[in-house]
Design a protein around this motif. Sequence first.
Motif, PDB file in Angstrom:
ATOM      1  N   ALA A 129    -123.633 -37.145  22.364  1.00  0.00           N
ATOM      2  CA  ALA A 129    -123.312 -38.428  22.904  1.00  0.00           C
ATOM      3  C   ALA A 129    -124.111 -39.560  22.110  1.00  0.00           C
ATOM      4  CB  ALA A 129    -123.873 -38.452  24.412  1.00  0.00           C
ATOM      5  N   VAL A 130    -123.653 -40.703  22.393  1.00  0.00           N
ATOM      6  CA  VAL A 130    -124.356 -42.001  21.735  1.00  0.00           C
ATOM      7  C   VAL A 130    -125.242 -42.827  22.896  1.00  0.00           C
ATOM      8  CG1 VAL A 130    -123.581 -44.456  21.095  1.00  0.00           C
ATOM      9  CG2 VAL A 130    -122.722 -42.390  19.695  1.00  0.00           C
ATOM     10  N   ILE A 131    -126.210 -43.233  22.663  1.00  0.00           N
ATOM     11  CA  ILE A 131    -127.002 -44.039  23.261  1.00  0.00           C
ATOM     12  C   ILE A 131    -127.441 -45.335  22.488  1.00  0.00           C
ATOM     13  CG2 ILE A 131    -128.885 -44.740  24.839  1.00  0.00           C
ATOM     14  CD1 ILE A 131    -129.280 -41.685  24.936  1.00  0.00           C
ATOM     15  N   THR A 132    -126.740 -46.506  22.496  1.00  0.00           N
ATOM     16  CA  THR A 132    -126.862 -47.907  21.751  1.00  0.00           C
ATOM     17  C   THR A 132    -126.996 -48.990  22.664  1.00  0.00           C
ATOM     18  OG1 THR A 132    -125.637 -48.846  20.168  1.00  0.00           O
ATOM     19  CG2 THR A 132    -124.454 -47.842  21.690  1.00  0.00           C
ATOM     20  N   ASN A 133    -127.993 -49.673  22.271  1.00  0.00           N
ATOM     21  CA  ASN A 133    -128.053 -51.174  22.464  1.00  0.00           C
ATOM     22  C   ASN A 133    -127.144 -52.180  22.078  1.00  0.00           C
ATOM     23  OD1 ASN A 133    -130.262 -49.980  24.190  1.00  0.00           O
ATOM     24  ND2 ASN A 133    -131.688 -51.181  22.801  1.00  0.00           N
ATOM     25  N   ALA A 134    -126.000 -52.515  22.636  1.00  0.00           N
ATOM     26  CA  ALA A 134    -125.090 -53.364  22.031  1.00  0.00           C
ATOM     27  C   ALA A 134    -123.929 -53.725  23.023  1.00  0.00           C
ATOM     28  CB  ALA A 134    -124.206 -52.457  20.928  1.00  0.00           C
ATOM     29  N   PRO A 135    -123.260 -54.615  22.798  1.00  0.00           N
ATOM     30  CA  PRO A 135    -122.020 -55.100  23.618  1.00  0.00           C
ATOM     31  C   PRO A 135    -121.031 -54.106  23.361  1.00  0.00           C
ATOM     32  CG  PRO A 135    -122.135 -56.589  21.717  1.00  0.00           C
ATOM     33  CD  PRO A 135    -123.196 -55.725  21.541  1.00  0.00           C
ATOM     34  N   SER A 136    -120.160 -54.027  24.692  1.00  0.00           N
ATOM     35  CA  SER A 136    -119.153 -52.817  24.430  1.00  0.00           C
ATOM     36  C   SER A 136    -118.270 -52.788  23.584  1.00  0.00           C
ATOM     37  CB  SER A 136    -118.588 -52.776  26.128  1.00  0.00           C
ATOM     38  OG  SER A 136    -117.734 -51.737  26.081  1.00  0.00           O
ATOM     39  N   ALA A 137    -117.284 -53.823  23.577  1.00  0.00           N
ATOM     40  CA  ALA A 137    -116.372 -54.081  22.632  1.00  0.00           C
ATOM     41  C   ALA A 137    -116.598 -53.787  21.217  1.00  0.00           C
ATOM     42  CB  ALA A 137    -115.377 -55.116  22.846  1.00  0.00           C
ATOM     43  N   TYR A 138    -117.736 -54.456  21.087  1.00  0.00           N
ATOM     44  CA  TYR A 138    -118.197 -54.579  19.559  1.00  0.00           C
ATOM     45  C   TYR A 138    -118.541 -53.176  19.046  1.00  0.00           C
ATOM     46  CZ  TYR A 138    -121.342 -55.856  15.542  1.00  0.00           C
ATOM     47  OH  TYR A 138    -121.935 -56.059  14.311  1.00  0.00           O
ATOM     48  N   GLN A 139    -119.356 -52.440  19.938  1.00  0.00           N
ATOM     49  CA  GLN A 139    -119.812 -51.290  19.639  1.00  0.00           C
ATOM     50  C   GLN A 139    -118.933 -50.252  19.303  1.00  0.00           C
ATOM     51  OE1 GLN A 139    -122.763 -51.560  17.920  1.00  0.00           O
ATOM     52  NE2 GLN A 139    -123.922 -49.923  18.148  1.00  0.00           N
ATOM     53  N   ARG A 140    -117.955 -50.148  20.441  1.00  0.00           N
ATOM     54  CA  ARG A 140    -116.761 -49.318  20.390  1.00  0.00           C
ATOM     55  C   ARG A 140    -115.700 -49.476  19.231  1.00  0.00           C
ATOM     56  NH1 ARG A 140    -115.599 -46.137  24.895  1.00  0.00           N
ATOM     57  NH2 ARG A 140    -116.853 -46.555  26.423  1.00  0.00           N
ATOM     58  N   LYS A 141    -115.713 -50.932  18.783  1.00  0.00           N
ATOM     59  CA  LYS A 141    -114.773 -51.223  17.576  1.00  0.00           C
ATOM     60  C   LYS A 141    -115.693 -50.309  16.278  1.00  0.00           C
ATOM     61  CE  LYS A 141    -113.474 -55.026  14.695  1.00  0.00           C
ATOM     62  NZ  LYS A 141    -113.278 -56.582  14.627  1.00  0.00           N
ATOM     63  N   LYS A 142    -116.818 -50.607  16.338  1.00  0.00           N
ATOM     64  CA  LYS A 142    -117.701 -49.967  15.146  1.00  0.00           C
ATOM     65  C   LYS A 142    -117.655 -48.516  15.143  1.00  0.00           C
ATOM     66  CE  LYS A 142    -121.836 -51.939  14.728  1.00  0.00           C
ATOM     67  NZ  LYS A 142    -122.899 -52.296  14.929  1.00  0.00           N
ATOM     68  N   ILE A 143    -117.805 -47.922  16.134  1.00  0.00           N
ATOM     69  CA  ILE A 143    -117.668 -46.373  16.205  1.00  0.00           C
ATOM     70  C   ILE A 143    -116.237 -45.815  15.907  1.00  0.00           C
ATOM     71  CG2 ILE A 143    -117.711 -44.410  17.686  1.00  0.00           C
ATOM     72  CD1 ILE A 143    -119.889 -46.077  19.314  1.00  0.00           C
ATOM     73  N   ALA A 144    -115.252 -46.522  16.209  1.00  0.00           N
ATOM     74  CA  ALA A 144    -113.844 -46.285  15.860  1.00  0.00           C
ATOM     75  C   ALA A 144    -113.617 -46.534  14.306  1.00  0.00           C
ATOM     76  CB  ALA A 144    -112.754 -46.962  16.522  1.00  0.00           C
ATOM     77  N   ALA A 145    -114.262 -47.923  13.816  1.00  0.00           N
ATOM     78  CA  ALA A 145    -114.100 -48.127  12.460  1.00  0.00           C
ATOM     79  C   ALA A 145    -114.352 -46.887  11.439  1.00  0.00           C
ATOM     80  CB  ALA A 145    -114.626 -49.447  12.164  1.00  0.00           C
TER      81      ALA A 145
END
Length: 249
Positions: A129-145
């Motif tokens: 799992a991931v636990i991250t302090n970040a805005p949703s769309a931005y972090q999901r974009k990063k993880i996908a990228a």
Amino acid sequence: MTSAPKPSRTPAPGQLKAVCLDVDDTLLDSQRAARQGLRELLGTDRAWPVWERTTDDYYARYVNHELDFDVMCVERTKAFFAAFGEQIDDAEAARRESLRMAAMQRSWGLFADARPCLDWMRDSGLRLAVITNAPSAYQRKKIAAVGLADTFDALVISGEVGVAKPDPRIFHTACDALGLRPDEVAHVGDRLDTDAQGAARAGLHGIWLNRDQRAPTHGGVPAITSLHELPELLVGDLAALPALPELVR
């Protein structure tokens, strides 16, 4: 590229069943990307210490719900240039931030030790799992990228759940999403207080990824200097330890 170690055994049944990980500066080399963004904006990254301090200040205000993410980005940029005597308005700050952000995103990439470690954990039967302090769309974009969109069983993002590390509730949210008790889960991150000690206080096995080998060397929780060291810890010393909330009051 160096491969993750090949331990002789996997975690024993009934002990560690899942590993949660931070994203920025744990899996993804965010500092390198951010410095590249600053270089493309300014032509140099000599002002990196000022940018880093300004970011720490303003990101904390985002995490504490004082500023929304887009406002934080603009206010941070204004404060950064003000530190060098240049006053810019919101529109100019947004323009410069857009240029910096685009350059940074083009530079997103994993640390060399991230993929081998993730593959080893998945092959060993551990849930991730991931636990991250970040805005949703931005972090999901990063993880996908960086190619990790299908890697995790759960993504727990502060912008979605409304609480942030080191609040115990975000760690417990991850455990609930995995269907596991806190003592069956480890959490790995580059921030001693926010990640490792925060997880330990929540009853998980907190592990500090101390890439820069900053003092203190452990802070009351196990410490590693590379994700290449994580498999040995997970099947060795950590598997025999209880969660460590009592060590990090």
